[in-house]
Design an enzyme around this catalytic site. Structure first.
Site, PDB file in Angstrom:
ATOM      1  CB  SER A   1     -65.620   0.803 -11.470  1.00 41.86           C
ATOM      2  OG  SER A   1     -64.617   1.785 -11.411  1.00 41.86           O
TER       3      SER A   1
ATOM      4  CB  SER B   1     -63.363   1.185  -8.187  1.00 39.28           C
ATOM      5  OG  SER B   1     -64.736   1.400  -8.478  1.00 39.28           O
TER       6      SER B   1
ATOM      7  CE  LYS C   1     -67.026  -0.137  -6.307  1.00 47.75           C
ATOM      8  NZ  LYS C   1     -66.996   0.370  -7.703  1.00 47.75           N
TER       9      LYS C   1
END
Length: 445
Positions: free
Chosen positions: A180, A156, A81
């Site tokens: 997330s 996310s 990420k």
């Protein structure tokens, strides 16, 4: 054979390398080619780090040839990420506020994974500054959900999940502050592990709200989650999942709040999954946790105050570059006093103790990972009320675990995008993963 590599678990790929059946260089080239050629590649990856990946794969091959592999996952390519610092690669956490930010060193968790031999394929897109459970980011890119290309993928850690779901990485590393890791894992039919705060180092990770921020894997099996947890922490003592069974296990279904306003498909997926666990030998008890509504009501002050305190200077210096929905969510932190924040913190800590007393008799607490299926992307772009309601409802169940400081695991069910979540006590990851392996076997039976 390379096509089979793209759908294999990370652990199976590692075993193939160990047996000499898989060349880490060829494996990495296969994933790099997939990431660079896929139609959704630019919506999933911020950067594909080909040069770094090939250097790391070549080193992994040399270790494998010499019988000196660093771990089961040595030579397996995964994604990261884009809030995890990578030396020399722009890392902006999905926001133009950080445009041009290039770290000089890798984050500690990436260093640990590199020492374990994992290959860094590239960086993946996310919700702006990781402050949304939907995965919609008009500032950068929004990946599609694997089950519905017109829907958002969850956030996310949107790119982390979709890099695995679309077979562009063997696993993805994401972060979880309010859901997330678990939301995008659930909506893309993956396994997602929310770790206990502080278990995985946050050094070199762009923060959202550090007292809630955690790092965890999104992957294809519980075994992969266990192996990746070991790599992220630098702990070679991997949880033992062999002969895991549901016999003698006792689960509680959380009826309070968590089962309200469920989409029909989510309710069906949860009911079917629970029936399979019961058939597999687990005892299931329904319980009420009456203080959960109060706990959830603390979310606005606890999350938004800390997040705004973290980013106030950068936000107010350049607010026009932000997605308005995210901007207003941050600015919500201005609406609370110091007294309100400290009072909420104290109450949360008391409710954590109350919860542990309620949950003590059970191996895990069960609830749907998200009450809803992935919302439509086009509607989110034009309907602010729909966006806000969808985001809050999406995060409702996962946020319980963050507020209570728990670890959590989401598993796929028979219904696409309808995950089953198990929550366990803080720092009980080893037990949760063993229980999760037995749950996974029952759900796949």
């Amino acid at each position: 054979m390379s096509d089979a590599w793209l759908t294999a678990t990370a652990s199976d790929l590692g075993r193939g390398i160990n047996k000499g059946e898989i060349d880490p260089v060829a494996l990495t080239e296969t994933y790099l080619d997939a990431a660079e050629s896929h139609e959704f590649g630019p919506r999933i990856f911020t950067h594909v780090t080909r040069d770094r990946a090939m250097i790391e794969a070549t080193a992994a091959k040399a270790r494998a040839d010499a019988g000196l592999r660093n771990s089961l996952l040595d030579g397996v390519p995964i994604s990261w990420k884009d809030l995890v610092d990578t030396a020399g690669i722009e890392t902006v956490s999905g926001s133009d506020l950080l445009k041009g930010r290039v770290p000089v060193a890798d984050a500690k968790c990436l260093q640990n994974a590199t020492h374990a031999g994992l290959v860094c394929l590239g960086k993946t897109h996310l919700s702006e500054l990781a402050f949304s459970g939907l995965g919609y980011n008009p500032v950068t890119q929004t990946p599609p959900c694997v089950n519905n290309h017109d829907a958002v993928p969850g956030g996310s850690s949107s790119g982390a999940a979709t890099s695995v779901a679309f077979h562009l990485a063997a696993a993805g590393i994401g972060s979880d502050t309010g859901g997330s890791v678990r939301i995008p894992a659930a909506w893309n039919d993956l396994v997602g592990l929310k770790t206990t705060s502080t278990l995985v180092s946050l050094a070199g990770v762009v923060p959202l709200a550090e007292s809630f921020d955690t790092i965890g894997p999104l992957c294809r099996s519980v075994e992969d989650a266990a192996q990746l947890l070991g790599a992220l922490t630098g702990n070679a003592a991997i949880p033992d999942l062999t002969n895991a069974t549901l016999a003698g296990r006792h689960f509680a279904i959380c009826k309070t709040s968590a089962l309200e306003d469920l989409d029909d498909s989510v309710a069906k997926g949860f009911e079917t999954a629970v029936a399979k666990l019961s058939a597999g030998g687990a005892k299931i008890t329904e319980i009420e946790i009456p203080f959960l509504p109060e706990l959830l009501s603390l979310s606005p002050v606890l999350f938004s105050v800390e997040a705004y305190a973290q980013w106030q200077t950068e936000i107010e210096a350049n607010p026009d570059v932000m997605f308005p929905e995210i901007l207003e969510r941050f600015r919500g932190g201005k609406n609370f006093s110091g007294v309100e924040y400290v009072t909420a913190q104290k109450r949360m800590m008391q409710l954590r103790q109350d919860y542990l007393a309620v949950a003590a008799p059970y191996d895990a607490i069960l609830l749907p990972s998200s009450p809803i299926l992935p919302p439509n992307l086009e509607r989110l772009k034009t309907d602010s009320a729909y966006y806000q309601r969808s985001n809050l409802l999406t995060l409702r169940n996962t946020r319980i675990g963050n507020l209570l400081g728990l670890c959590g695991l989401t598993l796929p069910t028979d219904i696409p995008s309808a995950g089953l979540m198990a929550m366990a006590a803080p720092f009980a990851e080893r037990k949760l993963l063993r229980v999760g392996a037995a749950m996974e076997a029952a759900l796949n039976a």
